[in-house]
Design a protein around this motif. Sequence first.
Motif, PDB file in Angstrom:
ATOM      1  N   ALA A   1      36.404  -1.142  -2.786  1.00 19.48           N
ATOM      2  CA  ALA A   1      36.628  -0.828  -4.155  1.00 19.48           C
ATOM      3  C   ALA A   1      35.121  -1.087  -4.778  1.00 19.48           C
ATOM      4  O   ALA A   1      34.938  -0.675  -5.876  1.00 19.48           O
ATOM      5  CB  ALA A   1      37.506  -1.654  -4.857  1.00 19.48           C
TER       6      ALA A   1
ATOM      7  N   PRO B   1      31.114   2.592  -7.582  1.00 16.63           N
ATOM      8  CA  PRO B   1      32.616   1.864  -7.860  1.00 16.63           C
ATOM      9  C   PRO B   1      32.648   1.535  -9.492  1.00 16.63           C
ATOM     10  O   PRO B   1      31.623   1.081 -10.075  1.00 16.63           O
ATOM     11  CB  PRO B   1      32.416   0.666  -7.098  1.00 16.63           C
ATOM     12  CG  PRO B   1      30.883   0.459  -6.984  1.00 16.63           C
ATOM     13  CD  PRO B   1      30.326   2.084  -6.866  1.00 16.63           C
TER      14      PRO B   1
ATOM     15  N   ILE C   1      42.173  -4.033   0.211  1.00 13.15           N
ATOM     16  CA  ILE C   1      42.492  -2.808  -0.672  1.00 13.15           C
ATOM     17  C   ILE C   1      43.815  -2.588  -0.855  1.00 13.15           C
ATOM     18  O   ILE C   1      44.349  -2.159  -2.069  1.00 13.15           O
ATOM     19  CB  ILE C   1      41.806  -1.612  -0.053  1.00 13.15           C
ATOM     20  CG1 ILE C   1      41.302  -0.558  -1.390  1.00 13.15           C
ATOM     21  CG2 ILE C   1      42.555  -0.622   0.997  1.00 13.15           C
ATOM     22  CD1 ILE C   1      40.242  -1.042  -1.820  1.00 13.15           C
TER      23      ILE C   1
ATOM     24  N   ARG D   1      44.996  -4.927  -3.764  1.00 10.04           N
ATOM     25  CA  ARG D   1      44.095  -4.325  -5.204  1.00 10.04           C
ATOM     26  C   ARG D   1      45.050  -3.345  -5.414  1.00 10.04           C
ATOM     27  O   ARG D   1      45.211  -3.296  -6.723  1.00 10.04           O
ATOM     28  CB  ARG D   1      42.676  -3.623  -4.820  1.00 10.04           C
ATOM     29  CG  ARG D   1      41.642  -4.813  -4.834  1.00 10.04           C
ATOM     30  CD  ARG D   1      40.141  -4.092  -4.864  1.00 10.04           C
ATOM     31  NE  ARG D   1      39.086  -5.193  -4.858  1.00 10.04           N
ATOM     32  CZ  ARG D   1      38.263  -5.478  -5.725  1.00 10.04           C
ATOM     33  NH1 ARG D   1      38.377  -4.707  -6.822  1.00 10.04           N
ATOM     34  NH2 ARG D   1      37.246  -6.188  -5.532  1.00 10.04           N
TER      35      ARG D   1
ATOM     36  N   VAL E   1      42.452   1.921  -7.897  1.00  6.00           N
ATOM     37  CA  VAL E   1      40.989   1.538  -7.433  1.00  6.00           C
ATOM     38  C   VAL E   1      40.035   2.904  -7.877  1.00  6.00           C
ATOM     39  O   VAL E   1      40.393   3.934  -7.237  1.00  6.00           O
ATOM     40  CB  VAL E   1      40.808   1.322  -5.816  1.00  6.00           C
ATOM     41  CG1 VAL E   1      39.307   1.323  -5.443  1.00  6.00           C
ATOM     42  CG2 VAL E   1      41.438  -0.015  -5.640  1.00  6.00           C
TER      43      VAL E   1
END
Length: 298
Positions: free
Chosen positions: A151, A179, A201, A204, A210
């Motif tokens: 990310a 990003p 990820i 996240r 993301v």
Amino acid sequence: MLSPEQAVDRIRAAFGPPPGYRTLHAKGAFYTGTFTASPEATALSRAGHLTGEPVPVTVRWSNAGGNPRVPDPKPDIRGMAVSFRLADGTATDLLGQTSPRFPTDDPEEFVALTEASVRPLTVPLFLARHPRMAASVLGGFKALAPPVSFAEATFYPIHAYGWVDGAGTRTWVRYRFVPVATPADRLPQTFSGPDRLREEIAARLARGPVEHDVVVQVAGPGHDPHSATSVWKGAKELVAGRISVTETVPDPELDGAVIVFDPTRVVDGLELSDDPILRYRAGAYSESVSRRTQSHGG
């Protein structure tokens, strides 16, 4: 010139991936989301994914090498492949990497560098024999550092593409995926295992999307769109839209499917340059796909 068959043979010999895996970028995972183009992009291209309406995307974040079991803490280039799926059922792909510049316009030199990279102690000798590649290779060492998260990484699709508008006017552009996340957005927990990037990820995405902005350089006088090694100093830049990844999806290749991200797959409103590396990739990808299909009994 080195044939695609020879290139795949040499790279697979260097990494020794198990049957069924990609020749390069063997370790990766799949995700889905959307891409929404900006008005500035819509004005420059009539392509179906640049209308300003959200379109579905399939994303694959990966390690660049041919070893599918490489631990994430190991230095490596990382990749972000994106397939944009248009309303008419067609698709077009962009393949980004964390190294901002390709080291050569010669496919055989690239294969030789890839072979040398498997044994880092041989890289200085390789560069001594190929001094014009030294600046690019040495400048890309920063890209080998494992990122905290996919990310937070910037990815560079290294080839230029022609954007064609409704009147037939062509504009050459070169992309990067920038990003939206910052260090302030990091999760409170830490991830340290061999698959830490995938684990991070996933955590996240459980919190929210993301996102990466798609930024393009617009070629001007003196900028060469037909070389992956060219530098576009002073090029105008614009934000072409945003990729929003929303969820992890099961790996479709575990059941024998072969998913291909091909940087030469374009749609109306996009044109390929005469970049020799870009033109070579189609044949090499086809050969790699053939090997993967055969390994699954296809």
